[in-house]
Design a protein around this motif. Structure first.
Motif, short mmCIF file in Angstrom:
data_model
loop_
_atom_site.label_atom_id
_atom_site.label_comp_id
_atom_site.label_asym_id
_atom_site.label_seq_id
_atom_site.Cartn_x
_atom_site.Cartn_y
_atom_site.Cartn_z
N LEU A 204 0.85 -1.19 0.00
CA LEU A 204 0.00 0.00 0.00
C LEU A 204 0.89 1.24 0.00
CD1 LEU A 204 -2.66 1.55 0.30
CD2 LEU A 204 -2.48 1.21 2.78
N VAL A 205 0.69 2.09 -0.98
CA VAL A 205 1.46 3.33 -1.12
C VAL A 205 0.52 4.49 -0.80
CG1 VAL A 205 2.91 4.73 -2.61
CG2 VAL A 205 2.81 2.26 -2.94
N ARG A 206 0.94 5.34 0.14
CA ARG A 206 0.11 6.47 0.56
C ARG A 206 0.89 7.78 0.42
NH1 ARG A 206 -2.46 5.30 6.28
NH2 ARG A 206 -3.94 6.88 5.55
N ASN A 207 0.12 8.85 0.45
CA ASN A 207 0.68 10.20 0.34
C ASN A 207 1.51 10.37 -0.93
OD1 ASN A 207 0.39 12.59 1.86
ND2 ASN A 207 2.56 12.56 2.34
N ILE A 208 0.90 9.95 -2.04
CA ILE A 208 1.55 10.14 -3.34
C ILE A 208 1.54 11.62 -3.69
CG2 ILE A 208 1.41 9.57 -5.80
CD1 ILE A 208 -0.05 6.99 -4.96
N PRO A 209 2.68 12.20 -4.01
CA PRO A 209 2.71 13.66 -4.28
C PRO A 209 1.96 14.00 -5.55
CG PRO A 209 4.83 12.65 -4.81
CD PRO A 209 4.01 11.58 -4.15
N THR A 210 1.37 15.16 -5.56
CA THR A 210 0.66 15.62 -6.76
C THR A 210 1.64 16.27 -7.72
OG1 THR A 210 0.18 17.72 -5.68
CG2 THR A 210 -1.48 15.99 -5.49
N ASP A 211 1.27 16.23 -9.01
CA ASP A 211 2.14 16.81 -10.03
C ASP A 211 1.25 17.45 -11.09
OD1 ASP A 211 3.70 16.54 -12.77
OD2 ASP A 211 5.19 16.54 -11.16
N GLU A 350 3.77 0.40 3.02
CA GLU A 350 3.57 -0.60 4.07
C GLU A 350 2.93 -1.82 3.43
OE1 GLU A 350 -0.14 0.18 6.58
OE2 GLU A 350 0.39 2.20 5.88
N TRP A 351 3.04 -2.95 4.12
CA TRP A 351 2.40 -4.15 3.60
C TRP A 351 0.90 -3.93 3.48
CZ3 TRP A 351 4.41 -8.10 1.20
CH2 TRP A 351 5.71 -8.50 1.47
N ALA A 352 0.34 -4.31 2.37
CA ALA A 352 -1.11 -4.22 2.20
C ALA A 352 -1.78 -5.35 2.98
CB ALA A 352 -1.49 -4.32 0.72
N ARG A 356 -10.14 -8.16 2.00
CA ARG A 356 -11.33 -8.08 2.85
C ARG A 356 -11.06 -7.30 4.14
NH1 ARG A 356 -11.80 -14.05 5.69
NH2 ARG A 356 -9.57 -14.37 6.04
N ASP A 357 -9.79 -7.07 4.45
CA ASP A 357 -9.41 -6.38 5.68
C ASP A 357 -9.27 -4.87 5.49
OD1 ASP A 357 -8.60 -5.98 8.28
OD2 ASP A 357 -6.53 -6.60 7.95
N ILE A 358 -9.27 -4.41 4.25
CA ILE A 358 -9.02 -2.99 3.97
C ILE A 358 -10.21 -2.14 4.41
CG2 ILE A 358 -8.63 -1.30 2.16
CD1 ILE A 358 -6.23 -3.01 2.68
N TYR A 359 -9.92 -1.03 5.08
CA TYR A 359 -10.93 -0.04 5.44
C TYR A 359 -10.75 1.14 4.48
CZ TYR A 359 -13.91 2.92 8.32
OH TYR A 359 -14.93 3.73 8.77
N TYR A 360 -11.50 1.13 3.38
CA TYR A 360 -11.28 2.02 2.25
C TYR A 360 -11.52 3.49 2.59
CZ TYR A 360 -10.79 -1.94 -0.90
OH TYR A 360 -10.34 -3.08 -1.52
N ASP A 361 -12.35 3.77 3.59
CA ASP A 361 -12.70 5.17 3.88
C ASP A 361 -11.51 6.00 4.32
OD1 ASP A 361 -15.24 4.43 3.28
OD2 ASP A 361 -15.98 4.37 5.33
N PHE A 450 -11.38 7.47 13.20
CA PHE A 450 -11.06 8.88 12.97
C PHE A 450 -9.56 9.10 12.89
CE2 PHE A 450 -10.23 13.23 14.47
CZ PHE A 450 -11.04 13.95 13.62
N GLU A 451 -8.78 8.26 13.57
CA GLU A 451 -7.32 8.40 13.53
C GLU A 451 -6.74 8.08 12.16
OE1 GLU A 451 -4.76 7.51 17.19
OE2 GLU A 451 -6.48 6.19 17.44
N GLY A 452 -7.44 7.26 11.36
CA GLY A 452 -6.99 7.04 9.99
C GLY A 452 -6.36 5.70 9.70
N PHE A 453 -6.56 4.69 10.54
CA PHE A 453 -6.01 3.37 10.24
C PHE A 453 -6.74 2.76 9.05
CE2 PHE A 453 -4.98 4.10 14.67
CZ PHE A 453 -3.64 3.73 14.71
N VAL A 454 -6.00 2.01 8.23
CA VAL A 454 -6.52 1.61 6.91
C VAL A 454 -6.91 0.14 6.83
CG1 VAL A 454 -5.28 3.41 5.69
CG2 VAL A 454 -4.17 1.21 6.08
N SER A 455 -6.93 -0.57 7.94
CA SER A 455 -7.37 -1.97 7.91
C SER A 455 -8.19 -2.24 9.16
CB SER A 455 -6.18 -2.93 7.83
OG SER A 455 -5.39 -2.85 9.00
N THR A 456 -9.11 -3.17 9.05
CA THR A 456 -9.95 -3.53 10.19
C THR A 456 -9.11 -4.10 11.32
OG1 THR A 456 -11.76 -4.01 8.66
CG2 THR A 456 -11.97 -4.85 10.90
N SER A 457 -8.10 -4.90 10.98
CA SER A 457 -7.25 -5.50 12.01
C SER A 457 -6.50 -4.42 12.80
CB SER A 457 -6.26 -6.47 11.38
OG SER A 457 -5.49 -5.83 10.37
#
Length: 761
Positions: A204-211, A350-352, A356-361, A450-457
């Motif tokens: 999982l790649v996050r905070n990809i810079p805009t261009d 980070e490891w994806a 089924r565990d992903i919290y997409y919101d 609200f803290e922003g974790f990206v998986s249910t686990s």
């Protein structure tokens, strides 16, 4: 202050309640009408399609085989019969590791209880320390004579408690190390033998810079083809699919109503079903139900297709995050465990988790927002913990009859009735505390989201951590402090400041009676109530009677539930804390804790086999948290014992007790360095071994087809054919020069196709 009679009444109430729950469960579970409530896992796995019926009138609802009523307690040996390897295959490693927490409790506390009742209880009972304090008006009961408080100040018998503290520390550390080692080995074996999963190859790649010159899709493909040229395979962009989710949910409802009307027509065969178009279907124009819902489904299907096409071809809905897949586990491990950019806030990898565990919101949250959100949650958590002291103080007031009589003098004649007095002091405080804690897990879970974790686990692990800290501060420390203040309020106000530590030192062991009542309510009756599943039973039959129209409705009404790591594990840790703290102070608590661990192990093993359906599989990744909390409880027990002995004028023991926290912290650091990496990182050696074996067995495997739509938003997969064809992958072409819109990236060594579509080819 609860007496032995009060504890006996509370024990009788909770034992009768637990037995009643277990008997009700044993009878209800064999009724065909309740089959989906008590065996939902077998239905979800497709291994069971209907209940076992005995024939005859009414057998569809009631079990008429009287022989099964004779064997109604067979569920207990059946729950223990399945071997652990088979249980791992059936329920997953997470469930098995969770069950081993209960076994760990039995392994730690049963030997400790045997030694404590052999060596410590006689030493405590044969002293007269509390009898000498009668003139000080300190409240105590006969059960407190089994605790450390009954030993006079400066007595030489405190060396027994010192030796017991060493025995508890060494035995607990030995069992923790062995369990950590075994579970780490189980995790490595599970990952080595596990079937191919998308998360093994995906980061999982996050905070990809805009261009301004390139889209998110072009940026991702270009970055990884340049920086991981030999291992990068494909990517999956992340969308804001809020509108699509609403459309899919609405179509699902319309499709369900269409199925219901078709089934209704098949039953009647003569009259087509009609519906009213007015408010709630109670008034208005009558139309053909099948035609209306068919047109609605077709219209929503077109809208869904258009929305999907808009999301695929547009760029505004794409968020700065992506799932990047690699040709090998080795390549994914290198990317997930290294820094990708000179700017540490960009291209975060980070490891994806499992799809089924992903919290997409939470995937679209920027890096800066995460920091701000966690500061806000930390402040909110502090105030929540602080203000919860108010109900804790109220609960402790219930445990003190004198306090109730002073606050409500008109209740004195009623309270003085022996039986009611026993219920108030022995049962009411535990049930009141249980009620106050009922809604807390949901609040903490919302905080984690609200803290922003990206998986249910990860959400559940975070919520569990906060719940444990909350219980440590409020339930444990709060109950001791407020309880001591309530019980000895007169002494606090009239004694000199030098005598207050002595009163606290005497009173803290006496709070064992309150925790005994809580263990009986939460641990005995609560666990028995868990297996009865009264709430899912009532909700299922209400839905089945009023809302279920089709088989899909019946499947949705079947609530299998999960283990609930965010609520269950902190509760278990509270029992570890109580057991370790009071083992050398008031061992009378240990039998109640041991009975809880034994009953809970049998009950939850049955639930894992027949009921719970886990939403994810993390391969026991939460075990380092379990280990750390038990070690924390052990250190707290050592520090509290040190403080208690200092108030009992046994200061000579302090240097010997100071060694224990140092040794325990050193033990924890050793385990963290030795075993925790197996739960945090994936070794390149293991990844290469698994990749080599896979290439040998399936040399022509097309991984790109395997990853197709694996991490697409769930709503994208609705109504699409997702069967993956394992086609032969064509060999890579010779590297060409990269054509890019950015001048600084020209002439890079690998091709980068420019796509407006968020899916790579």
């Amino acid at each position: 202050m609860a007496s032995i009679n009060d504890i006996g009444v509370a024990a009788a109430i909770n034992i009768v309640t637990a037995i009643a729950f277990l008997l009700a469960f044993a009878i209800l579970r064999i009724q065909p009408v309740n089959d989906r409530v008590y065996f939902p896992k077998w239905y979800l796995k497709g291994l069971r399609t209907s209940s076992i019926q005995t024939g005859g009138f009414g057998s569809k609802f009631i079990n008429l085989d009287f022989r099964s009523y004779v064997r109604f307690l067979n569920w207990m040996p059946e729950a223990l019969k399945m071997p652990e390897p088979e249980l791992v295959h059936h329920a997953g490693l997470d469930s098995v590791v969770y069950l081993r927490i209960y076994l760990l409790g039995l392994k730690i506390f049963f030997p400790i209880a045997c030694v404590a009742f052999t060596a410590m209880v006689p030493v405590n009972w044969t002293n007269k320390g509390l009898d000498r304090l009668k003139h000080t008006n300190i409240s105590f009961s006969d059960i407190d004579k089994l605790s450390l408080s009954n030993i006079p100040n400066g007595s030489g018998r405190f060396w027994v408690h010192l030796c017991m503290a060493y025995a508890i520390t060494f035995w607990t550390c030995f069992m923790l190390k062995r369990e950590y080692q075994n579970i780490a080995l189980m995790r490595l074996q599970f990952l080595a033998n596990d079937e191919r999963r998308p998360n093994q190859f995906t980061v999982l790649v996050r905070n990809i810079p805009t261009d301004p010159h390139e889209s998110i899709c072009e940026l991702v493909e270009h970055f990884f083809k340049v920086n991981h040229p030999d291992h990068y395979l494909t990517y999956q962009a992340v969308h804001d699919s809020t509108k699509l989710s609403e459309l899919v949910q609405k179509r699902k409802q319309m499709q369900n109503l269409l199925d219901y009307n078709i089934n209704k027509l098949m039953r009647t065969q003569s009259k087509r079903p009609m519906i009213k178009m007015g408010f709630l279907g109670c008034c208005g124009e009558r139309v053909d139900g099948i035609k209306y819902y068919t047109s609605m489904v077709e219209s929503l299907t077109r809208e869904i297709s258009e929305e999907k096409q808009r999301l695929r071809t547009g760029t505004k809905s794409i968020v700065p995050a992506a799932f990047v897949s690699f040709k090998s586990r080795w390549g994914a491990a290198v990317c997930a465990q290294t820094e990708q950019s000179r700017d540490p806030t960009e291209w975060l990898t980070e490891w994806a988790a499992e799809p089924r565990d992903i919290y997409y919101d939470n995937l679209a949250l920027p890096y800066v927002d995460l920091k701000i959100r966690r500061i806000i949650v930390a402040i909110a958590y502090f105030f929540l913990t602080f203000f919860f002291m108010i109900p804790i103080a109220f609960v402790q007031s219930l445990a003190n009859i004198e306090g109730i009589e002073k606050a409500f003098p008109f209740l004195k004649p009623l309270i003085e009735v022996n039986f009611l007095k026993s219920i108030i002091q022995g049962f009411l405080p535990g049930i009141a505390l249980k009620i106050f804690l009922m809604f807390l897990p949901r609040i903490l879970m919302q905080m984690s989201k609200f803290e922003g974790f990206v998986s249910t686990s990860s959400l559940e692990r975070r919520a569990a951590s906060r719940f444990y800290m909350f219980q440590f501060i409020n339930v444990f420390l709060g109950s001791i402090v407020t309880g001591t203040a309530f019980q000895q309020l007169n002494r606090f106000l009239n004694q000199s400041a030098n005598d207050i530590p002595k009163i606290i030192g005497v009173s803290i062991p006496m709070k064992a009676t309150f925790f005994i009542t809580y263990i009986m309510v939460d641990g005995w009756a609560g666990v028995a109530g868990e297996i009865l599943r009264l709430k899912p039973l009532i909700i299922y039959h209400l839905k089945n009677s009023f809302l279920v129209r089709t088989e899909n409705d019946r499947e949705e009404a079947t609530d299998a539930g999960t283990i609930g790591f965010n609520t269950g594990e902190p509760q278990i840790q509270l029992y570890f804390l109580l057991g370790l703290v009071y083992a050398a102070v008031s061992p009378i608590l240990l039998p109640f804790i041991i009975l809880f661990f034994a009953l809970a192990y049998v009950v939850y093993r049955h639930q894992v086999i027949n009921v719970y359906n886990q939403n994810y599989e993390s391969a026991g990744k939460f075990w380092p948290d379990v280990h750390r909390r038990v070690v924390t409880a052990l250190i707290v027990s050592q520090l509290l014992l040190m403080g208690l002995l200092s108030t009992k004028q046994a200061s000579k023991s302090t240097p010997f007790l100071l060694v224990l926290p140092v040794l325990t912290i050193g033990f924890h650091m050793h385990c963290k360095c030795r075993y925790q990496p197996a739960f945090v990182r994936y070794s390149l050696q293991e990844a290469m071994i698994k990749d080599t074996l896979e290439r040998t067995r399936e040399p022509n495997l097309n991984l790109k087809a395997f990853f197709r739509n694996a991490y697409a938003h769930p709503e994208f997969r609705v109504g699409e054919d997702l069967e993956l064809e394992m086609a032969v992958e064509k060999p890579d072409k010779t590297p060409e020069l990269v054509s890019t819109k950015r001048g600084s990236w020209r002439n890079t060594p690998l091709p980068s196709s420019k796509h407006s579509c968020p899916y790579s080819p």
